[in-house]
Design a protein around this motif. Structure first.
Motif, short mmCIF file in Angstrom:
data_model
loop_
_atom_site.label_atom_id
_atom_site.label_comp_id
_atom_site.label_asym_id
_atom_site.label_seq_id
_atom_site.Cartn_x
_atom_site.Cartn_y
_atom_site.Cartn_z
N ALA A 129 -12.75 10.89 0.39
CA ALA A 129 -11.73 9.57 0.71
C ALA A 129 -10.93 9.64 1.96
CB ALA A 129 -10.88 9.77 -1.17
N ASP A 130 -11.29 9.57 2.91
CA ASP A 130 -10.11 9.20 3.41
C ASP A 130 -10.50 8.20 4.48
OD1 ASP A 130 -13.08 10.54 4.00
OD2 ASP A 130 -11.87 12.07 5.83
N GLY A 131 -10.86 7.57 3.92
CA GLY A 131 -10.99 5.89 4.63
C GLY A 131 -11.88 6.09 5.72
N LEU A 177 -15.90 8.27 -1.11
CA LEU A 177 -15.56 7.09 -2.92
C LEU A 177 -14.27 6.25 -2.05
CD1 LEU A 177 -14.85 7.54 -5.15
CD2 LEU A 177 -12.77 9.10 -4.69
N GLY A 178 -14.17 5.42 -1.93
CA GLY A 178 -13.30 3.97 -1.04
C GLY A 178 -13.92 3.60 0.03
N PRO A 205 -10.53 -5.03 4.51
CA PRO A 205 -9.20 -6.06 3.51
C PRO A 205 -9.88 -7.38 3.66
CG PRO A 205 -8.88 -5.06 5.93
CD PRO A 205 -10.29 -5.36 6.35
N ARG A 256 0.59 -1.10 -0.14
CA ARG A 256 -0.15 0.06 0.19
C ARG A 256 1.25 1.33 -0.59
NH1 ARG A 256 -2.14 3.61 3.34
NH2 ARG A 256 -3.61 4.45 3.12
N HIS A 270 -7.52 -6.82 13.75
CA HIS A 270 -6.04 -7.38 13.15
C HIS A 270 -4.90 -6.09 13.23
CE1 HIS A 270 -3.85 -8.70 9.88
NE2 HIS A 270 -3.32 -7.36 9.34
N ALA A 295 -8.78 -1.78 -5.13
CA ALA A 295 -9.45 -2.15 -7.02
C ALA A 295 -10.70 -1.09 -7.23
CB ALA A 295 -8.97 -3.50 -7.51
N GLU A 304 -2.67 17.80 8.20
CA GLU A 304 -4.05 19.20 8.29
C GLU A 304 -4.90 17.98 8.31
OE1 GLU A 304 -5.07 21.23 8.82
OE2 GLU A 304 -4.70 22.86 7.22
N THR A 305 -6.34 18.86 8.76
CA THR A 305 -7.46 18.30 8.76
C THR A 305 -8.72 18.76 8.30
OG1 THR A 305 -9.04 15.66 9.35
CG2 THR A 305 -7.30 17.33 10.74
N LEU A 365 -10.11 -6.33 -1.75
CA LEU A 365 -10.66 -5.81 -2.92
C LEU A 365 -11.23 -3.89 -3.15
CD1 LEU A 365 -14.01 -7.77 -4.53
CD2 LEU A 365 -11.73 -7.66 -5.84
N GLY A 366 -10.10 -3.76 -1.78
CA GLY A 366 -10.57 -2.13 -1.31
C GLY A 366 -10.25 -1.19 -2.17
C1 LIG Z 1 -4.35 -5.10 7.05
C2 LIG Z 1 -5.50 -4.42 5.53
C3 LIG Z 1 -4.84 -5.58 4.72
C4 LIG Z 1 -5.47 -5.22 3.34
N1 LIG Z 1 -5.46 -5.66 2.09
C5 LIG Z 1 -5.72 -5.18 0.80
C6 LIG Z 1 -5.22 -6.83 0.31
O1 LIG Z 1 -4.67 -7.10 -0.26
N2 LIG Z 1 -6.63 -5.81 -1.54
C7 LIG Z 1 -6.85 -4.63 -1.72
O2 LIG Z 1 -7.31 -4.42 -2.38
N3 LIG Z 1 -6.84 -4.15 -0.20
C8 LIG Z 1 -6.42 -4.00 0.92
N4 LIG Z 1 -7.37 -3.59 1.93
C9 LIG Z 1 -7.67 -2.90 2.18
C10 LIG Z 1 -7.23 -1.73 0.97
O3 LIG Z 1 -6.44 -0.78 2.01
C11 LIG Z 1 -8.42 -0.47 1.27
O4 LIG Z 1 -9.47 -0.39 0.94
C12 LIG Z 1 -7.30 0.83 0.60
O5 LIG Z 1 -6.55 1.56 1.11
C13 LIG Z 1 -9.01 2.14 0.02
O6 LIG Z 1 -8.53 3.19 -0.07
P1 LIG Z 1 -8.79 4.59 0.16
O7 LIG Z 1 -8.14 5.59 -0.60
O8 LIG Z 1 -10.66 4.38 -0.13
O9 LIG Z 1 -8.85 4.94 1.93
P2 LIG Z 1 -6.88 4.87 2.30
O10 LIG Z 1 -6.20 4.41 1.64
O11 LIG Z 1 -7.99 4.30 4.42
O12 LIG Z 1 -7.06 6.39 2.52
C14 LIG Z 1 -7.01 7.16 3.12
C15 LIG Z 1 -6.01 8.60 3.45
O13 LIG Z 1 -6.62 9.40 4.38
C16 LIG Z 1 -5.50 10.53 5.38
N5 LIG Z 1 -7.27 10.58 6.21
C17 LIG Z 1 -7.86 10.29 6.83
N6 LIG Z 1 -8.42 10.94 7.93
C18 LIG Z 1 -8.14 11.46 7.65
C19 LIG Z 1 -8.59 13.26 7.69
N7 LIG Z 1 -9.28 13.08 9.10
N8 LIG Z 1 -8.04 13.78 7.07
C20 LIG Z 1 -6.86 13.94 6.54
N9 LIG Z 1 -6.61 13.33 5.97
C21 LIG Z 1 -7.43 11.47 6.73
C22 LIG Z 1 -5.30 8.93 5.37
O14 LIG Z 1 -4.48 9.24 6.33
C23 LIG Z 1 -5.43 7.84 4.70
O15 LIG Z 1 -4.12 8.51 3.45
C24 LIG Z 1 -6.49 -4.08 2.94
C25 LIG Z 1 -6.29 -2.99 4.59
C26 LIG Z 1 -5.80 -3.68 5.51
C27 LIG Z 1 -6.06 -2.84 7.00
#
Ligand SMILES: Cc1cc2nc3c(=O)[nH]c(=O)nc-3n(C[C@H](O)[C@H](O)[C@H](O)COP(=O)(O)OP(=O)(O)OC[C@H]3O[C@@H](n4cnc5c(N)ncnc54)[C@H](O)[C@@H]3O)c2cc1C
Length: 358
Positions: free
Chosen positions: A103-105, A237-238, A246, A52, A129, A253, A73-74, A250-251
């Motif tokens: 898109a902040d997780g 998004l995401g 996890p 990642r 985990h 993709a 920043e947030t 597929l997270g």
């Molecule tokens: C242990 C583990 C294993 C995984 N294995 C897989 C796998 O094998 N295959 C797969 O496809 N997916 C896997 N995933 C899932 C995958 O990592 C996520 O689905 C994917 O990263 C989602 O992307 P995203 O950009 O939506 O969120 P994230 O990747 O979570 O990114 C969110 C971003 O927002 C930032 N953020 C959060 N809160 C704030 C805030 N308040 N202010 C500013 N920034 C903020 C974070 O720092 C981060 O950079 C796994 C996840 C984990 C935890």
């Protein structure tokens, strides 16, 4: 997705090769193994992994000078204005935007600010985990490319998989729906110590290493299920919108696909020329992603239980099942199942092609 973004060459340079997954007992004897060659290399274990942090670096670099990154920043508040959304930041800055994309997780602040508290949308899967990177030292047992999994009774699992050269990626999985607060690192480490105290194999080594790890993280395995991902000029998004956990695999993709579908929908509606078309564009984005998300969130039966079986008998049964899946009789069924779920695609739902990605 990476190919369409022109990022595939950079990603290919970072791939971590894998030999397969093996379920082991406390003495590292193999109860079952699944090499990457099983199911013609298109099965549960991929031949390579993209870490990642490597993907984040590649995407960050590719964003180019037109994108402003505000690290550390947030966002603290989102206020609708006649022409957009005013975002107030923790630093005291404020700026108006045409569109806010959260898109902040999985623990999204944008979602909390705009759509309400996390509990409203979070569906815990019953497991937590911890994961971190272990720097190999002289004497660190080699993995030789294998993802090793040691299950212990009481729904506990200790895992080590290949990382970058000289590193191993460690995981500790256990039964939990809630955890000590994120800022209380000591309470979180103490919980791990208690949970894995009597687990064998390399558990003691990993518990000690977790305390030193800069990238130590701990979270519950959750899904986020929302009736809508958009509200006015704010869209999610995401993982913030649809975390499939996890366990779906597929997270990433889905997140990349979502970004491409959103960009395509905004582009197709030419919202810069006519902002009045924004609601329709966001609706088109949501419509494109809903079936994919629904498919990815549909975990195979027994998926959660198989990660951390409850009893010694369950652990043996799981190992037996992993061997049986590779038998001549079951192999075709597994191949078909894997093809049907790849990247959230189903046979009845062909890939939609986004014209713009971003
Ligand atoms: C242990 C583990 C294993 C995984 N294995 C897989 C796998 O094998 N295959 C797969 O496809 N997916 C896997 N995933 C899932 C995958 O990592 C996520 O689905 C994917 O990263 C989602 O992307 P995203 O950009 O939506 O969120 P994230 O990747 O979570 O990114 C969110 C971003 O927002 C930032 N953020 C959060 N809160 C704030 C805030 N308040 N202010 C500013 N920034 C903020 C974070 O720092 C981060 O950079 C796994 C996840 C984990 C935890």
């Amino acid at each position: 997705m990476l190919d369409r973004l022109g990022l595939l060459p950079a990603a290919l340079q970072c791939l971590v090769p894998q030999a397969g997954a093996a379920w082991i007992d406390a003495g590292e004897r193999r109860l079952a193994e699944m090499p990457v060659t099983a199911f013609d290399g298109r099965g549960y274990v991929s031949t390579e992994e993209l870490l990642r942090t490597d993907l984040a670096r590649i995407v960050h670099r590719a964003a180019g000078p037109g994108v402003t990154h505000r690290f550390g920043e947030t966002v603290e508040a989102l206020e609708d204005t006649p022409g957009g959304v005013l975002a107030r930041f923790r630093s005291g800055d404020a700026e108006e935007f045409d569109l806010v994309v959260g898109a902040d997780g999985a623990h999204s602040r944008v979602r909390a600010l705009r759509f309400g508290p996390e509990e409203r949308y979070r569906k815990p899967l019953g497991l937590a985990h911890a994961w971190f990177t272990l720097a190999e030292r002289p004497g660190t047992p080699a993995l030789d490319g294998w993802f090793l999994i040691h299950n212990a009774p009481g729904r506990r699992s200790v895992e080590a998989r290949p990382g970058r050269a000289g590193e191993q990626e460690v995981g500790l999985t256990f039964a939990a729906d809630t955890l000590p607060p994120r800022h209380d690192r000591e309470a979180r480490l103490a919980l791990l110590d208690r949970t894995f105290a009597d687990v064998g194999w390399r558990a003691a080594e990993f518990l000690a290493a977790a305390r030193q790890a800069e990238d130590f993280a701990l979270d519950t395995f959750d899904q986020i299920r929302m009736p809508s991902w958009r509200d006015g000029r704010v869209v999610l998004l995401g993982d913030s919108a649809w975390c499939a956990s996890p366990l779906s695999g597929l997270g990433t993709a889905l997140a990349l696909r979502g970004a491409a579908e959103l960009a395509a929908a905004l582009d197709a509606a030419d919202v810069l020329a006519d902002p009045g078309r924004l609601p329709a564009a966001l609706a088109a984005f949501e419509q494109a992603m809903r079936p994919r998300v629904a498919s990815a969130q549909q975990l195979p039966p027994g998926r959660v239980a198989s990660v951390a079986p409850r009893t010694a008998l369950g652990i043996r049964a799981n190992a037996l099942a992993m061997r049986a899946l590779q038998s001549r009789a079951l192999r075709p069924l597994v191949r078909r199942a894997m093809a049907g779920t790849e990247h959230g695609r189903t046979a009845a739902q062909p890939t939609t092609v986004a014209t713009t990605a971003g």
